[in-house]
Design a protein around this motif. Structure first.
Motif, PDB file in Angstrom:
ATOM      1  N   ASN A 568      -8.401  12.436  -3.941  1.00 51.16           N
ATOM      2  CA  ASN A 568      -8.115  13.929  -4.012  1.00 51.16           C
ATOM      3  C   ASN A 568      -7.957  14.754  -2.424  1.00 51.16           C
ATOM      4  OD1 ASN A 568      -7.851  14.615  -6.895  1.00 51.16           O
ATOM      5  ND2 ASN A 568      -9.905  13.680  -6.999  1.00 51.16           N
ATOM      6  N   VAL A 569      -7.086  15.236  -2.191  1.00 53.01           N
ATOM      7  CA  VAL A 569      -6.956  16.149  -0.909  1.00 53.01           C
ATOM      8  C   VAL A 569      -7.369  17.646  -1.219  1.00 53.01           C
ATOM      9  CG1 VAL A 569      -5.540  16.620   1.033  1.00 53.01           C
ATOM     10  CG2 VAL A 569      -5.316  14.255   0.068  1.00 53.01           C
ATOM     11  N   PRO A 570      -8.245  18.062  -0.845  1.00 55.38           N
ATOM     12  CA  PRO A 570      -8.693  19.609  -1.289  1.00 55.38           C
ATOM     13  C   PRO A 570      -7.509  20.363  -0.307  1.00 55.38           C
ATOM     14  CG  PRO A 570     -10.541  18.354  -0.201  1.00 55.38           C
ATOM     15  CD  PRO A 570      -9.238  17.364  -0.117  1.00 55.38           C
ATOM     16  N   LYS A 571      -7.238  21.470  -1.416  1.00 48.07           N
ATOM     17  CA  LYS A 571      -6.330  22.616  -0.966  1.00 48.07           C
ATOM     18  C   LYS A 571      -6.697  23.353   0.614  1.00 48.07           C
ATOM     19  CE  LYS A 571      -4.062  26.791  -2.147  1.00 48.07           C
ATOM     20  NZ  LYS A 571      -4.157  27.849  -3.394  1.00 48.07           N
ATOM     21  N   ASP A 572      -8.000  23.594   0.598  1.00 48.62           N
ATOM     22  CA  ASP A 572      -8.294  24.197   1.647  1.00 48.62           C
ATOM     23  C   ASP A 572      -8.618  23.428   3.059  1.00 48.62           C
ATOM     24  OD1 ASP A 572     -10.689  22.575   1.351  1.00 48.62           O
ATOM     25  OD2 ASP A 572     -11.972  24.031   0.668  1.00 48.62           O
ATOM     26  N   LYS A 573      -8.015  21.905   3.015  1.00 46.33           N
ATOM     27  CA  LYS A 573      -7.973  21.159   4.172  1.00 46.33           C
ATOM     28  C   LYS A 573      -6.556  21.162   4.530  1.00 46.33           C
ATOM     29  CE  LYS A 573     -12.143  19.138   4.331  1.00 46.33           C
ATOM     30  NZ  LYS A 573     -13.191  19.519   5.322  1.00 46.33           N
ATOM     31  N   LEU A 574      -5.727  21.880   3.884  1.00 45.93           N
ATOM     32  CA  LEU A 574      -4.315  21.857   4.406  1.00 45.93           C
ATOM     33  C   LEU A 574      -3.974  23.049   5.194  1.00 45.93           C
ATOM     34  CD1 LEU A 574      -2.890  20.372   1.007  1.00 45.93           C
ATOM     35  CD2 LEU A 574      -3.445  18.923   3.051  1.00 45.93           C
ATOM     36  N   HIS A 575      -2.852  22.971   6.066  1.00 46.15           N
ATOM     37  CA  HIS A 575      -2.491  24.184   6.561  1.00 46.15           C
ATOM     38  C   HIS A 575      -0.867  24.290   6.615  1.00 46.15           C
ATOM     39  CE1 HIS A 575      -0.850  21.338   9.650  1.00 46.15           C
ATOM     40  NE2 HIS A 575      -2.190  21.030   9.978  1.00 46.15           N
ATOM     41  N   VAL A 576      -0.216  25.371   6.986  1.00 41.76           N
ATOM     42  CA  VAL A 576       1.143  25.466   6.802  1.00 41.76           C
ATOM     43  C   VAL A 576       1.635  24.514   7.783  1.00 41.76           C
ATOM     44  CG1 VAL A 576       3.182  26.966   7.630  1.00 41.76           C
ATOM     45  CG2 VAL A 576       1.037  27.787   6.215  1.00 41.76           C
ATOM     46  N   GLY A 577       2.887  23.969   7.385  1.00 38.45           N
ATOM     47  CA  GLY A 577       3.511  22.947   8.342  1.00 38.45           C
ATOM     48  C   GLY A 577       3.203  21.562   7.870  1.00 38.45           C
ATOM     49  N   PRO A 578       3.502  20.348   8.638  1.00 33.59           N
ATOM     50  CA  PRO A 578       3.285  18.983   8.204  1.00 33.59           C
ATOM     51  C   PRO A 578       1.619  18.707   8.354  1.00 33.59           C
ATOM     52  CG  PRO A 578       4.066  19.180  10.396  1.00 33.59           C
ATOM     53  CD  PRO A 578       4.048  20.507   9.840  1.00 33.59           C
ATOM     54  N   ASN A 579       1.313  17.898   7.138  1.00 32.92           N
ATOM     55  CA  ASN A 579      -0.245  17.377   7.086  1.00 32.92           C
ATOM     56  C   ASN A 579       0.071  16.065   7.001  1.00 32.92           C
ATOM     57  OD1 ASN A 579      -2.306  20.238   6.685  1.00 32.92           O
ATOM     58  ND2 ASN A 579      -0.144  20.302   5.465  1.00 32.92           N
ATOM     59  N   ILE A 580      -0.725  15.238   7.694  1.00 35.58           N
ATOM     60  CA  ILE A 580      -0.734  13.888   7.844  1.00 35.58           C
ATOM     61  C   ILE A 580      -2.024  13.216   7.260  1.00 35.58           C
ATOM     62  CG2 ILE A 580      -0.088  11.834   9.381  1.00 35.58           C
ATOM     63  CD1 ILE A 580       2.200  13.868   9.187  1.00 35.58           C
ATOM     64  N   LEU A 581      -1.643  12.440   6.136  1.00 37.62           N
ATOM     65  CA  LEU A 581      -2.609  11.838   5.553  1.00 37.62           C
ATOM     66  C   LEU A 581      -2.406  10.237   5.599  1.00 37.62           C
ATOM     67  CD1 LEU A 581      -5.104  11.648   3.433  1.00 37.62           C
ATOM     68  CD2 LEU A 581      -3.351  11.530   1.491  1.00 37.62           C
ATOM     69  N   LYS A 582      -3.338   9.565   6.427  1.00 42.89           N
ATOM     70  CA  LYS A 582      -3.253   8.308   6.514  1.00 42.89           C
ATOM     71  C   LYS A 582      -4.380   7.379   5.845  1.00 42.89           C
ATOM     72  CE  LYS A 582      -1.401   8.639  11.296  1.00 42.89           C
ATOM     73  NZ  LYS A 582      -1.540   8.356  12.548  1.00 42.89           N
ATOM     74  N   LEU A 583      -3.780   6.215   5.150  1.00 40.71           N
ATOM     75  CA  LEU A 583      -4.932   5.360   4.468  1.00 40.71           C
ATOM     76  C   LEU A 583      -4.557   4.072   4.661  1.00 40.71           C
ATOM     77  CD1 LEU A 583      -2.903   7.712   2.277  1.00 40.71           C
ATOM     78  CD2 LEU A 583      -5.019   7.121   0.851  1.00 40.71           C
ATOM     79  N   HIS A 584      -5.758   3.139   4.599  1.00 40.69           N
ATOM     80  CA  HIS A 584      -5.639   1.815   4.676  1.00 40.69           C
ATOM     81  C   HIS A 584      -6.895   1.322   3.883  1.00 40.69           C
ATOM     82  CE1 HIS A 584      -8.317   2.231   8.295  1.00 40.69           C
ATOM     83  NE2 HIS A 584      -9.012   1.005   7.830  1.00 40.69           N
ATOM     84  N   ALA A 585      -6.659   0.084   3.389  1.00 42.66           N
ATOM     85  CA  ALA A 585      -7.848  -0.618   2.616  1.00 42.66           C
ATOM     86  C   ALA A 585      -8.259  -1.656   3.512  1.00 42.66           C
ATOM     87  CB  ALA A 585      -7.366  -0.872   1.322  1.00 42.66           C
ATOM     88  N   VAL A 586      -9.620  -2.197   3.256  1.00 44.40           N
ATOM     89  CA  VAL A 586     -10.262  -3.341   3.694  1.00 44.40           C
ATOM     90  C   VAL A 586     -11.128  -3.870   2.748  1.00 44.40           C
ATOM     91  CG1 VAL A 586     -12.004  -3.970   5.449  1.00 44.40           C
ATOM     92  CG2 VAL A 586     -10.710  -2.072   5.913  1.00 44.40           C
ATOM     93  N   SER A 587     -11.183  -5.290   2.776  1.00 41.98           N
ATOM     94  CA  SER A 587     -11.506  -6.110   1.741  1.00 41.98           C
ATOM     95  C   SER A 587     -12.491  -7.020   2.356  1.00 41.98           C
ATOM     96  CB  SER A 587     -10.419  -7.140   1.101  1.00 41.98           C
ATOM     97  OG  SER A 587     -11.355  -8.229   0.385  1.00 41.98           O
ATOM     98  N   ASN A 588     -13.680  -7.021   1.916  1.00 37.88           N
ATOM     99  CA  ASN A 588     -14.918  -7.932   2.580  1.00 37.88           C
ATOM    100  C   ASN A 588     -15.256  -8.763   1.308  1.00 37.88           C
ATOM    101  OD1 ASN A 588     -15.418  -6.910   5.160  1.00 37.88           O
ATOM    102  ND2 ASN A 588     -15.511  -4.895   4.189  1.00 37.88           N
ATOM    103  N   VAL A 589     -15.249 -10.023   1.323  1.00 41.72           N
ATOM    104  CA  VAL A 589     -15.772 -11.028   0.396  1.00 41.72           C
ATOM    105  C   VAL A 589     -16.575 -12.114   1.330  1.00 41.72           C
ATOM    106  CG1 VAL A 589     -15.158 -12.663  -1.257  1.00 41.72           C
ATOM    107  CG2 VAL A 589     -13.548 -10.616  -0.852  1.00 41.72           C
ATOM    108  N   THR A 590     -17.594 -11.989   0.731  1.00 40.62           N
ATOM    109  CA  THR A 590     -18.908 -13.037   1.203  1.00 40.62           C
ATOM    110  C   THR A 590     -18.990 -14.493   0.196  1.00 40.62           C
ATOM    111  OG1 THR A 590     -19.844 -11.192   2.344  1.00 40.62           O
ATOM    112  CG2 THR A 590     -20.997 -13.437   2.105  1.00 40.62           C
ATOM    113  N   ASN A 591     -18.714 -15.560   0.876  1.00 43.58           N
ATOM    114  CA  ASN A 591     -18.886 -16.687   0.160  1.00 43.58           C
ATOM    115  C   ASN A 591     -19.815 -17.704   0.908  1.00 43.58           C
ATOM    116  OD1 ASN A 591     -17.345 -16.197  -2.352  1.00 43.58           O
ATOM    117  ND2 ASN A 591     -15.522 -16.711  -1.120  1.00 43.58           N
ATOM    118  N   ASN A 592     -20.977 -18.146   0.454  1.00 48.32           N
ATOM    119  CA  ASN A 592     -21.934 -19.169   1.226  1.00 48.32           C
ATOM    120  C   ASN A 592     -22.028 -18.634   2.371  1.00 48.32           C
ATOM    121  OD1 ASN A 592     -21.641 -20.888  -0.968  1.00 48.32           O
ATOM    122  ND2 ASN A 592     -19.808 -21.732  -0.323  1.00 48.32           N
TER     123      ASN A 592
END
Length: 749
Positions: A568-592
């Motif tokens: 969820n991107v809150p309305k009060d975090k946005l301004h007139v004009g372009p707002n750039i949202l960037k996302l990426h995911a990280v996987s951490n798997v531990t075996n032995n």
């Protein structure tokens, strides 16, 4: 509609021996016979591929007595002019068809030639798989008889093992102690010729009692149905051999064995299947290439083991002058057993020789996509189909392009261009049906205008795991030429950790008031290998307008391979004009005790909020026309590519002013200043210096909706920014900078 004629039966005797069950074909001609194996014939016609119109005058049926060849229509569709040549369809038949010189149909041995056709050899008609006709032969000939050329014995056409082209081995006994010679048998063949045979009946009898004056021994050195080639009128094509002597007879019999040249054995030609053949002649190397089964019935290419290249000794055609054109065509025969020998032609080399070249370009990486190359999701791919008319006497026109596209791409649009520049065609997205485009080209290709290029613009669709995209078929067909091609096979690769969002690109709101309290971004994360996923191993990182949000550990999943999230991107975090949202995911798997970390690529979403005053698209690089000789007061026009947009999302009655300021232009290598400046010419024709910020455009809104203004749209050779020269300048390239400024409001308003 097929018309069947009354059968005329001619009696014959079948000879068998207890110790030998090899069968031989008779040499008697069956005249005016109807189709014997009707079921097979109907199957052949129903499955026949599209081909050329081979009615007169392009071809002429052989003019000898007893020619059973006929030209038929593939079906009753008036728009389908595909012709089918029936060479034989009953027992004891002979047939031939030849290219018609009078219609400019010939094989020119001084030029590269390509022939393409489909062959059908029927099936065994009876309880034994050996009960088949003799087959067919592709023939090039310079015989003085021209259209009457055929294998003959005592002045009559000879069926059976001759295939209508080879010499006739009907005289097997000695006359006054002398047998027929190789020269004798060569004289009974089609003269001045070369033949490529498709022999479906193996003639292998050699005993005294079996060699009976009907031609039964040509294939003593062959195994099974076979392909061979040689020169029918050359004595060296035949080897003479003697049988054993019979009890009570002092003289053995003589028979001839055919020298089959380079070819293939152990084949199964009579399998009720249309077989594609391509013949290519290279005059520079004097080599003839031929391939069978190089194309599937749907036109797609297939690998084949039946491919040969042989030397062609053109002196066997015995030309009398510098004209090295020969007749080309087919002959075929049956003997004791029937066979539906049929042909569909795809090209006539003297009419049209053309080539097709298919390529794929990745516009995103600016690289070609070759076989087994990799592309990425979202890459823009151009599928290019280049048609080149190389030679011929006929126009290639009314070309139906039938193009398959892979389901892994989205077709956006297409264009067709021609080398003469006279015509450009557009292919809309609506023309794609079931991943197939069918479009008839409006242009005509010939010797003067040989090239056409079809370009289809596509984008690679999302895939969950790395995917191989199979080659896709394309055909280009007209009534006088047909060619097929395939795109290269390629792969869509995915990252080790994949992420997708909905929406995935841009979200637009007309103003702040229309934005919900939270803008929902839904997403999925999965492993590119397709392995099982545990949401708690995945952490989502995001930022809005450069400010990092708190990391989010995922808790939900769609299935065993896919974790999901809601951001969820809150309305009060946005301004007139372009707002750039960037996302990426990280996987951490531990075996032995070992942790494996994977990171997805970054996804960027633009949340665009109108309601302010801002620039839209503005060209980064612009230019003026080149100048050969400069003089004082010279005005230099702009080149294309200028773009300046202003977007006003404010309420009605708002106004603004656009200003431009231009720096001096300096030579790139020496920094020498240009003797001149950039100026703005207004609607009154006045030149305004841009040495300082200068008003060049004003606007007042009359609506509350967002408004986009294209500043450059109305510029012409009398309005806009120009280059004004004040005298001589040294040659070279000069550069400068224009600074655009937006001012809220209009002076004195």
């Amino acid at each position: 509609m097929l018309f069947y004629k009354k059968i005329l039966l001619i009696s014959f005797t079948m000879i068998t021996f207890l110790a030998l069950v090899t069968i031989f074909n008779s040499a008697t001609i069956n005249v005016m016979a109807e189709t014997l194996d009707k079921d097979d014939f109907e199957h052949a016609m129903q499955t026949a591929p599209r081909g050329l119109d081979i009615d007169d005058p392009a071809f002429k049926l052989g003019t000898f007595d007893g020619n059973e060849a006929q030209v038929l229509r593939r079906n009753d569709d008036p728009n389908d002019r595909s012709g089918v040549l029936k060479v034989t369809d009953n027992i004891n038949q002979i047939g031939a068809i030849w290219s018609n010189f009078a219609a400019d149909n010939y094989f020119d041995l001084d030029k590269p030639q390509i022939l393409s056709m489909w062959l059908y050899f029927g099936r065994p008609f009876g309880s034994d798989e050996l009960e088949v006709g003799d087959g067919m032969a592709f023939v090039l000939q310079n015989d003085p008889r021209e259209y009457g050329a055929i294998s003959t014995y005592d002045g009559k056409p000879a069926v059976g093992e001759t295939l209508g082209v080879w010499g006739v081995d009907f005289d097997n006994i000695a006359h006054n102690g002398k047998y027929a010679t190789k020269e004798d048998i060569a004289k009974t063949a089609i003269q001045n010729s070369w033949a490529l045979e498709f022999d479906t009946f193996v003639n292998k009898l050699q005993m005294f009692e079996q060699v009976n004056g009907k031609g039964v021994s040509f294939d003593m050195d062959r195994q099974g149905q076979h392909i061979g080639n040689n020169y029918p009128a050359n004595p060296l094509t035949y080897d003479n051999r003697l049988t054993n002597s019979s009890v009570g007879s002092s003289d053995p019999k003589q028979y001839f064995v055919l020298n089959h040249g380079d070819g293939f054995q152990f084949m199964k030609l009579t399998n009720q299947t249309w077989r594609h053949m391509t013949v290519k002649w290279d005059p520079s190397s004097k080599k003839m290439s031929f391939s069978l089964d190089d194309k599937n019935l749907d036109g797609t290419a297939q690998g084949t083991t039946y491919y040969k290249t042989v030397d062609l000794h053109t002196d066997n055609f015995n030309f009398k002058n510098a004209d090295h054109r020969v007749h080309w065509g087919f002959t075929g025969t049956t003997g004791r057993f029937t066979e539906n020998n049929l042909i569909v032609f795809e090209s006539i080399p003297s009419f049209i020789n053309a080539e097709s070249h298919v390529t794929i370009d990745d516009l995103t990486t600016n690289k070609p996509v070759n076989t087994d190359d990799s592309v990425n999701i979202g890459d823009n791919l151009d599928f290019n189909y280049r048609l080149k008319y190389t030679s011929g006497s006929k126009n290639w026109e009314d070309i139906l392009a039938n193009i398959n596209l892979p389901k892994q791409v989205t077709f956006k649009s297409g264009d067709i261009t021609y080398d003469d520049g006279s015509l450009t065609e557009h292919i809309s997205a609506d023309e794609l049906k079931d991943n197939n485009i069918q479009h008839t080209l409006k242009g005509v290709l010939n010797n003067n205008h040989p090239n056409a290029k079809i370009t289809l613009h596509t984008t690679v669709n999302p895939v969950k795991t790395s995917t191989t995209v199979a080659k896709q078929h394309a055909s280009f067909k007209s009534d006088n030429f047909i060619i097929d091609d395939d795109t290269p096979r390629f792969r869509i690769t995915v990252d080790d950790l994949m992420i997708s969002t909905d929406p995935s690109d841009t979200i637009s709101f007309p103003n702040i008031d229309t934005i919900p309290e939270n803008v929902l971004i839904e997403g999925s994360v999965w492993y590119g290998t397709g392995m099982l996923i545990r949401p708690s191993n995945i952490t989502m990182y995001s930022s809005l307008n450069g400010e990092q949000n708190d990391p989010m550990v995922l808790t939900t999943q769609k299935d065993f391979q896919t974790a999901t999230f809601n951001l969820n991107v809150p309305k009060d975090k946005l301004h007139v004009g372009p707002n750039i949202l960037k996302l990426h995911a990280v996987s951490n798997v531990t075996n032995n005790g070992v942790t494996a970390t994977l990171q997805s690529r970054e996804v960027q979403i633009t949340i665009n909020v109108d309601g302010g005053l801002r620039f839209g698209n503005v060209s980064k690089d612009v230019s003026f026309n080149p100048v050969n000789l400069s003089y004082d007061g010279q005005i230099v026009q702009r080149q294309s590519g200028w773009e300046v947009e202003v977007i006003d999302g404010r309420s009605g009655e708002s106004s603004w002013t656009l200003q431009a300021e231009a720096s001096k232009l300096n030579k790139l290598d020496t920094k020498e200043a240009l003797n001149g400046e950039m100026v703005y010419k207004d609607t009154a024709g006045e030149l305004l210096s841009l040495a300082s910020p200068t008003d060049i455009y004003t606007n007042k809104k009359d609506t509350d909706t967002s408004q986009k203004v294209d500043i450059v749209k109305d510029w012409n050779n009398k309005l806009g920014i120009f280059l004004k020269l004040n005298g001589d300048n040294s040659s070279g390239s000069y550069s400068g900078k224009i600074t655009w400024s937006l001012i809220d409001g209009i002076k004195n308003m």
